[in-house]
Design a protein around this motif. Structure first.
Motif, PDB file in Angstrom:
ATOM      1  N   GLU A 252       2.699  -6.953  13.817  1.00  0.00           N
ATOM      2  CA  GLU A 252       2.818  -8.317  13.317  1.00  0.00           C
ATOM      3  C   GLU A 252       3.662  -8.443  12.053  1.00  0.00           C
ATOM      4  O   GLU A 252       4.341  -9.448  11.845  1.00  0.00           O
ATOM      5  N   TYR A 253       3.596  -7.413  11.178  1.00  0.00           N
ATOM      6  CA  TYR A 253       4.255  -7.531   9.873  1.00  0.00           C
ATOM      7  C   TYR A 253       5.192  -6.369   9.537  1.00  0.00           C
ATOM      8  O   TYR A 253       5.784  -6.341   8.458  1.00  0.00           O
ATOM      9  N   GLY A 254       5.302  -5.416  10.435  1.00  0.00           N
ATOM     10  CA  GLY A 254       6.189  -4.286  10.166  1.00  0.00           C
ATOM     11  C   GLY A 254       5.678  -3.371   9.069  1.00  0.00           C
ATOM     12  O   GLY A 254       6.453  -2.636   8.450  1.00  0.00           O
ATOM     13  N   ILE A 255       4.395  -3.414   8.812  1.00  0.00           N
ATOM     14  CA  ILE A 255       3.791  -2.573   7.766  1.00  0.00           C
ATOM     15  C   ILE A 255       3.268  -1.290   8.394  1.00  0.00           C
ATOM     16  O   ILE A 255       2.464  -1.320   9.336  1.00  0.00           O
ATOM     17  N   VAL A 256       3.756  -0.168   7.869  1.00  0.00           N
ATOM     18  CA  VAL A 256       3.317   1.134   8.375  1.00  0.00           C
ATOM     19  C   VAL A 256       2.294   1.713   7.417  1.00  0.00           C
ATOM     20  O   VAL A 256       2.566   1.850   6.211  1.00  0.00           O
ATOM     21  N   VAL A 257       1.123   2.031   7.907  1.00  0.00           N
ATOM     22  CA  VAL A 257       0.052   2.592   7.091  1.00  0.00           C
ATOM     23  C   VAL A 257      -0.016   4.094   7.340  1.00  0.00           C
ATOM     24  O   VAL A 257      -0.079   4.549   8.485  1.00  0.00           O
ATOM     25  N   LYS A 258       0.008   4.858   6.264  1.00  0.00           N
ATOM     26  CA  LYS A 258      -0.082   6.305   6.366  1.00  0.00           C
ATOM     27  C   LYS A 258      -1.260   6.787   5.532  1.00  0.00           C
ATOM     28  O   LYS A 258      -1.403   6.409   4.368  1.00  0.00           O
ATOM     29  N   VAL A 259      -2.121   7.597   6.112  1.00  0.00           N
ATOM     30  CA  VAL A 259      -3.293   8.104   5.413  1.00  0.00           C
ATOM     31  C   VAL A 259      -2.949   9.439   4.759  1.00  0.00           C
ATOM     32  O   VAL A 259      -2.455  10.352   5.425  1.00  0.00           O
ATOM     33  N   LEU A 260      -3.181   9.541   3.446  1.00  0.00           N
ATOM     34  CA  LEU A 260      -2.891  10.757   2.698  1.00  0.00           C
ATOM     35  C   LEU A 260      -4.188  11.413   2.250  1.00  0.00           C
ATOM     36  O   LEU A 260      -5.224  10.746   2.129  1.00  0.00           O
ATOM     37  N   PRO A 261      -4.130  12.697   1.940  1.00  0.00           N
ATOM     38  CA  PRO A 261      -5.337  13.379   1.437  1.00  0.00           C
ATOM     39  C   PRO A 261      -5.780  12.785   0.111  1.00  0.00           C
ATOM     40  O   PRO A 261      -4.965  12.262  -0.661  1.00  0.00           O
ATOM     41  N   VAL A 262      -7.062  12.863  -0.174  1.00  0.00           N
ATOM     42  CA  VAL A 262      -7.605  12.316  -1.425  1.00  0.00           C
ATOM     43  C   VAL A 262      -6.925  12.929  -2.627  1.00  0.00           C
ATOM     44  O   VAL A 262      -6.655  12.259  -3.630  1.00  0.00           O
ATOM     45  N   ALA A 263      -6.579  14.231  -2.558  1.00  0.00           N
ATOM     46  CA  ALA A 263      -5.977  14.935  -3.694  1.00  0.00           C
ATOM     47  C   ALA A 263      -4.619  14.357  -4.075  1.00  0.00           C
ATOM     48  O   ALA A 263      -4.130  14.580  -5.186  1.00  0.00           O
TER      49      ALA A 263
ATOM     50  N   PRO B 163      -5.893  11.450  -6.951  1.00  0.00           N
ATOM     51  CA  PRO B 163      -7.309  11.723  -7.259  1.00  0.00           C
ATOM     52  C   PRO B 163      -8.034  10.610  -7.990  1.00  0.00           C
ATOM     53  O   PRO B 163      -9.246  10.503  -7.904  1.00  0.00           O
ATOM     54  N   ASN B 164      -7.283   9.760  -8.699  1.00  0.00           N
ATOM     55  CA  ASN B 164      -7.929   8.699  -9.465  1.00  0.00           C
ATOM     56  C   ASN B 164      -8.011   7.380  -8.701  1.00  0.00           C
ATOM     57  O   ASN B 164      -8.501   6.384  -9.208  1.00  0.00           O
ATOM     58  N   TRP B 165      -7.489   7.354  -7.489  1.00  0.00           N
ATOM     59  CA  TRP B 165      -7.491   6.120  -6.702  1.00  0.00           C
ATOM     60  C   TRP B 165      -8.084   6.436  -5.333  1.00  0.00           C
ATOM     61  O   TRP B 165      -7.434   7.055  -4.511  1.00  0.00           O
ATOM     62  N   ARG B 166      -9.290   6.024  -5.092  1.00  0.00           N
ATOM     63  CA  ARG B 166      -9.956   6.338  -3.833  1.00  0.00           C
ATOM     64  C   ARG B 166      -9.848   5.229  -2.805  1.00  0.00           C
ATOM     65  O   ARG B 166     -10.252   5.400  -1.670  1.00  0.00           O
TER      66      ARG B 166
END
Length: 210
Positions: A192-203, A206-209
């Protein structure tokens, strides 16, 4: 000065630190023991007239700097703690004196912040009166914060908002996620919006969960 005990420990400490002196070095310059200077700095001993004169002579300090410095700050702090939001939190005069003398910059910042808050509260009150005159009365009060209004709304509705629930159900039906809601959301955003979501490791952050 002889009729009134002057406790100026924090001011003496600030003067000493400003000149880069240790307690031992300053005590030597004043012809007193380091332990006695330590008691003075902790407001456990008052300044004597002789010691005030010695400070003025050795370190070129105006004797008036050692007394009455915190009076204005104490008055301003008393105004801060007299606000309805801090009802019941008013420290005694001695605590106010210690706060004003030990942390003058922090005290000044607290007073500045309070006055900015009070100015905003007055503007909110003015807005409330304006809306009331236009027939759009609100429950806002200058003694309350907008966050208080939000909390009350959540309390009245037990965290249930029918319109939001219905929209959420309709959106879920649109997605038809099956067992993979997150995957369905990612696909919908890209489609719908051309937004690609990529999941990265927590590390990675580290300050943004979230």
């Amino acid at each position: 000065m002889a009729d009134q005990k002057i406790f100026s420990g924090p001011r003496i400490r600030r003067i000493r630190n400003a000149k880069g002196l240790t307690q031992t070095a300053m005590a030597e310059g004043l012809a007193i023991s380091p332990s006695y200077l330590n008691l003075i700095e902790r407001n456990q001993r008052p300044l004597t007239v002789q010691l005030i004169l010695k400070l003025a002579s050795v370190y070129k300090i105006d004797p008036h700097e050692l007394q009455g410095e915190a009076k204005g700050s104490i008055s301003a702090l008393r105004e801060v703690f007299g606000d309805p939001l801090l009802s019941g939190e008013l420290p005694g005069d001695q605590e106010l004196i210690e706060l004003a003398e030990a942390a003058p910059n922090a005290s000044a910042a607290m007073v500045k912040l309070f006055r900015a808050y009070r100015e905003q509260a007055e503007r909110l009150s003015d807005l409330n009166e304006l809306l009331a005159r236009e027939g759009r009365a609100t429950a806002l009060s200058g003694a309350r914060l907008p966050v208080d209004e939000v909390h009350e709304i959540f309390e009245r509705r037990p965290n249930h908002f029918t319109a939001l629930e219905e929209e959420a159900e309709a959106f879920t039906a649109l997605l038809d996620p099956g067992d993979d809601l997150f995957g369905a959301l990612k696909a919908w955003l890209k489609r719908e919006y051309g937004i690609v979501v990529k999941v990265l490791p927590v590390a990675t952050m580290p300050n943004w969960r979230r």
